[in-house]
Every structure is written in C-alpha cells, then in structure tokens.
Design a protein around this motif. Sequence first.
Motif, PDB file in Angstrom:
ATOM      1  N   SER A  33       0.797  -1.228   0.000  1.00 13.40           N
ATOM      2  CA  SER A  33       0.000   0.000   0.000  1.00 13.40           C
ATOM      3  C   SER A  33       0.829   1.278   0.000  1.00 13.40           C
ATOM      4  CB  SER A  33      -0.930   0.017   1.222  1.00 13.40           C
ATOM      5  OG  SER A  33      -0.179   0.087   2.425  1.00 13.40           O
ATOM      6  N   GLY A  34       2.085   1.192   0.437  1.00 11.29           N
ATOM      7  CA  GLY A  34       2.904   2.385   0.575  1.00 11.29           C
ATOM      8  C   GLY A  34       2.420   3.295   1.684  1.00 11.29           C
ATOM      9  N   SER A  35       1.685   2.727   2.639  1.00 13.75           N
ATOM     10  CA  SER A  35       1.100   3.543   3.709  1.00 13.75           C
ATOM     11  C   SER A  35       0.991   2.724   4.981  1.00 13.75           C
ATOM     12  CB  SER A  35      -0.288   4.049   3.297  1.00 13.75           C
ATOM     13  OG  SER A  35      -1.010   4.539   4.407  1.00 13.75           O
ATOM     14  N   ILE A  36       1.548   3.235   6.079  1.00 15.61           N
ATOM     15  CA  ILE A  36       1.389   2.568   7.374  1.00 15.61           C
ATOM     16  C   ILE A  36      -0.057   2.660   7.834  1.00 15.61           C
ATOM     17  CG2 ILE A  36       1.908   2.829   9.830  1.00 15.61           C
ATOM     18  CD1 ILE A  36       4.753   3.098   9.227  1.00 15.61           C
ATOM     19  N   SER A  37      -0.694   3.796   7.560  1.00 12.49           N
ATOM     20  CA  SER A  37      -2.097   3.971   7.958  1.00 12.49           C
ATOM     21  C   SER A  37      -2.983   2.913   7.307  1.00 12.49           C
ATOM     22  CB  SER A  37      -2.573   5.376   7.569  1.00 12.49           C
ATOM     23  OG  SER A  37      -3.939   5.549   7.908  1.00 12.49           O
ATOM     24  N   GLY A  72       1.994  11.152  -0.271  1.00 17.46           N
ATOM     25  CA  GLY A  72       1.082  10.408   0.583  1.00 17.46           C
ATOM     26  C   GLY A  72       0.028  11.303   1.192  1.00 17.46           C
ATOM     27  N   GLN A  73      -0.980  10.682   1.792  1.00 19.10           N
ATOM     28  CA  GLN A  73      -2.115  11.432   2.331  1.00 19.10           C
ATOM     29  C   GLN A  73      -1.708  12.363   3.455  1.00 19.10           C
ATOM     30  OE1 GLN A  73      -4.927   8.397   3.386  1.00 19.10           O
ATOM     31  NE2 GLN A  73      -5.837   8.373   1.354  1.00 19.10           N
ATOM     32  N   ARG A  74      -0.691  11.981   4.270  1.00 18.03           N
ATOM     33  CA  ARG A  74      -0.316  12.791   5.431  1.00 18.03           C
ATOM     34  C   ARG A  74       0.923  13.631   5.142  1.00 18.03           C
ATOM     35  NH1 ARG A  74      -1.777   9.807  10.964  1.00 18.03           N
ATOM     36  NH2 ARG A  74      -3.658   8.740  10.333  1.00 18.03           N
ATOM     37  N   GLY A  75       1.231  13.804   3.847  1.00 18.60           N
ATOM     38  CA  GLY A  75       2.400  14.594   3.509  1.00 18.60           C
ATOM     39  C   GLY A  75       3.637  13.735   3.313  1.00 18.60           C
ATOM     40  N   CYS A  76       3.615  12.510   3.804  1.00 20.11           N
ATOM     41  CA  CYS A  76       4.717  11.594   3.572  1.00 20.11           C
ATOM     42  C   CYS A  76       4.189  10.176   3.609  1.00 20.11           C
ATOM     43  CB  CYS A  76       5.829  11.772   4.596  1.00 20.11           C
ATOM     44  SG  CYS A  76       5.337  11.407   6.286  1.00 20.11           S
ATOM     45  N   GLY A  77       4.711   9.341   2.738  1.00 18.06           N
ATOM     46  CA  GLY A  77       4.316   7.950   2.703  1.00 18.06           C
ATOM     47  C   GLY A  77       5.399   7.085   3.310  1.00 18.06           C
ATOM     48  N   THR A  78       5.213   5.800   3.260  1.00 18.17           N
ATOM     49  CA  THR A  78       6.206   4.869   3.769  1.00 18.17           C
ATOM     50  C   THR A  78       6.380   3.748   2.762  1.00 18.17           C
ATOM     51  OG1 THR A  78       4.419   3.811   5.007  1.00 18.17           O
ATOM     52  CG2 THR A  78       5.851   5.291   6.229  1.00 18.17           C
ATOM     53  N   ARG A  79       7.572   3.174   2.759  1.00 22.36           N
ATOM     54  CA  ARG A  79       7.831   2.062   1.857  1.00 22.36           C
ATOM     55  C   ARG A  79       8.908   1.176   2.465  1.00 22.36           C
ATOM     56  NH1 ARG A  79      11.075   5.244  -2.993  1.00 22.36           N
ATOM     57  NH2 ARG A  79      12.882   5.872  -1.737  1.00 22.36           N
ATOM     58  N   LEU A  80       8.965  -0.052   2.019  1.00 22.14           N
ATOM     59  CA  LEU A  80      10.009  -0.951   2.458  1.00 22.14           C
ATOM     60  C   LEU A  80      11.305  -0.620   1.730  1.00 22.14           C
ATOM     61  CD1 LEU A  80       7.722  -2.536   3.790  1.00 22.14           C
ATOM     62  CD2 LEU A  80       8.758  -4.640   2.924  1.00 22.14           C
ATOM     63  N   THR A  81      12.403  -0.738   2.435  1.00 20.81           N
ATOM     64  CA  THR A  81      13.695  -0.619   1.789  1.00 20.81           C
ATOM     65  C   THR A  81      13.949  -1.889   0.976  1.00 20.81           C
ATOM     66  OG1 THR A  81      14.862  -1.642   3.644  1.00 20.81           O
ATOM     67  CG2 THR A  81      14.581   0.760   3.714  1.00 20.81           C
ATOM     68  N   GLU A  82      14.969  -1.880   0.161  1.00 24.81           N
ATOM     69  CA  GLU A  82      15.294  -3.081  -0.612  1.00 24.81           C
ATOM     70  C   GLU A  82      15.633  -4.234   0.325  1.00 24.81           C
ATOM     71  OE1 GLU A  82      15.611  -5.635  -3.606  1.00 24.81           O
ATOM     72  OE2 GLU A  82      14.882  -3.559  -3.733  1.00 24.81           O
ATOM     73  N   TYR A  83      16.314  -3.928   1.420  1.00 21.48           N
ATOM     74  CA  TYR A  83      16.638  -4.958   2.413  1.00 21.48           C
ATOM     75  C   TYR A  83      15.354  -5.503   3.044  1.00 21.48           C
ATOM     76  CZ  TYR A  83      18.780  -7.090   6.563  1.00 21.48           C
ATOM     77  OH  TYR A  83      19.174  -7.964   7.555  1.00 21.48           O
ATOM     78  N   GLY A  84      14.409  -4.589   3.348  1.00 19.10           N
ATOM     79  CA  GLY A  84      13.143  -5.022   3.919  1.00 19.10           C
ATOM     80  C   GLY A  84      12.380  -5.943   2.983  1.00 19.10           C
TER      81      GLY A  84
END
Length: 264
Positions: A33-37, A72-84
């Motif tokens: 999703s690219g989103s923790i929310s 992202g919706q809150r001004g910043c999104g999240t994503r997994l790193t390549e290691y993740g």
Amino acid sequence: MKPAADRPKAAPLRIERGRRWDHLDLLARIDASGSISAAAQAMGMSYKAAWQAVEAMNNLSEQPLVERQAGGQRGCGTRLTEYGRRVVAACQGLEQERQRVLAQLDRVSGDFDAYYRVIRRFDLQTSARNQFLGRVQSVKKGAVNAEVLLDIGGGDALVAIITNDSVDHLALGPGVEAYALVKAPWVILTTDDGLRTSARNRLCGVVVRCQEGAVNAEVVVELPGGKLVTAIVTNDSVRSLGLEAGARACALIKASHIILAVAP
C-alpha cells in the motif's frame, strides 16, 4: 548452512507468535500500500501501534526495513527498503513451503539462516521502549564496573556501565552481538547540540513524531542511520524546546541507564 538432518523442526513462521498481530504481515501490507495507515487499518490495529512496531523492527535490524518518502495522504508515505523487501520475500517463501520436508529449505531460500535470525529478533519482549541491536566494540573493566562500547550501526554507538559480574555472566567481548535496552523516560532531549552534560551518550537526529498526552508527550527522534529513539517528556518541555516534526534534537542517555542483554 547446517545439513537438513541437523536442523530443529521448523515452527510455523509467525513473527509475533502468541500476539494478535504479525510483523511480517504488517511489512508486506506496507509494501503493497505504501502507507502505514492503510496497512494498520487492514490489520485492525491502531496507527500508533503500527508505527511502534515499525520503529522496533528498524532498531533491531542491521539495516532499516521501512523508510519514509515524500508524498502520501499525510504529507509523507512509507515504503520498504530493498533490504526489507528481501527479508519479507525470504520469509514469505518459507511460510509457503513450511509444510515441505526440511531438506527442501535450501531450494526455497539460500539466505534462510541469515534472514531467519533477523526475524527472530522481533520476538524480544521487554517493557523498554528503546531496543537496539549491536556488536560489542570494547570492554574496559574497572574495580567493580565495566564500560562496554556497543556499535548499533549507522555510525552510532552506545556506552553502557554494568558490573564486571554482568560482563562475565553475559560473556561480553569484542564482536559479541548484544541488545541495548533504554526506557523512554530515561531519555533526556535537548535542542542544543553544544550543551555539555555528564551523560555519556548523545544521539542527534530529527524529530519525526511528537504526540502529546494529558501530561507527558512521546517524542520520536530519527538518527541519520535510520535508528529511532523514543523519549517521554512533559508537554511543557515539548513547548519550551519547540519540539515538533522536522526539528533537530539530541537524545542524552546516561551510561548507567542502559541495560545490556544477549540472546540465549
């Protein structure tokens, strides 16, 4: 890698066995999703609980598993790193194949041993909000206590003062992998990089989250290497120091307030 016949039988690979939420599932949903929310909502957990899980996993891994990105919706999104992504892919492959005989694990993932050790670190359960995994760089013994220098990665290190008996009991020495545990109320925050204090440990970074409660606030500082430090301070301190997302801050930790632990 050990021969298949010498390995213990594999248990179902649930990262948080006995808990409601599975950290592996959380990582996979963040990746999708690219989103923790969105990932938290899909799993029926709170946004705060999801962030705390991510912060704990990042701190217990040699490399960050999740990173922030613009947008992202809150001004910043999240994503997994390549290691993740490699960690998730390796563990998902093992989950799908766990019903097969252990002799076939080599075909599933040649990196099984390395990645499985990463995942097992997330099973550590303590009341300390800050948990860092590192390697002992040096041990200097005194008459009663010893100074232990622990490299936690990303160019950061922690100095802990523990008894000589504890050093011997934990078999601490250069190269030994160990955890550093620090309770959030023990972390002192300052915005003055040049402030001189008696605290041996100074970890400087940028505030990424500041959540005020009735009396106290939880402040999370991200270090340059991706590790995160959580502090509990009063709301008055937050306002007087101007602590908010994006502000620079330093976490001061007394060496005597660091608890060291090793895996059995």
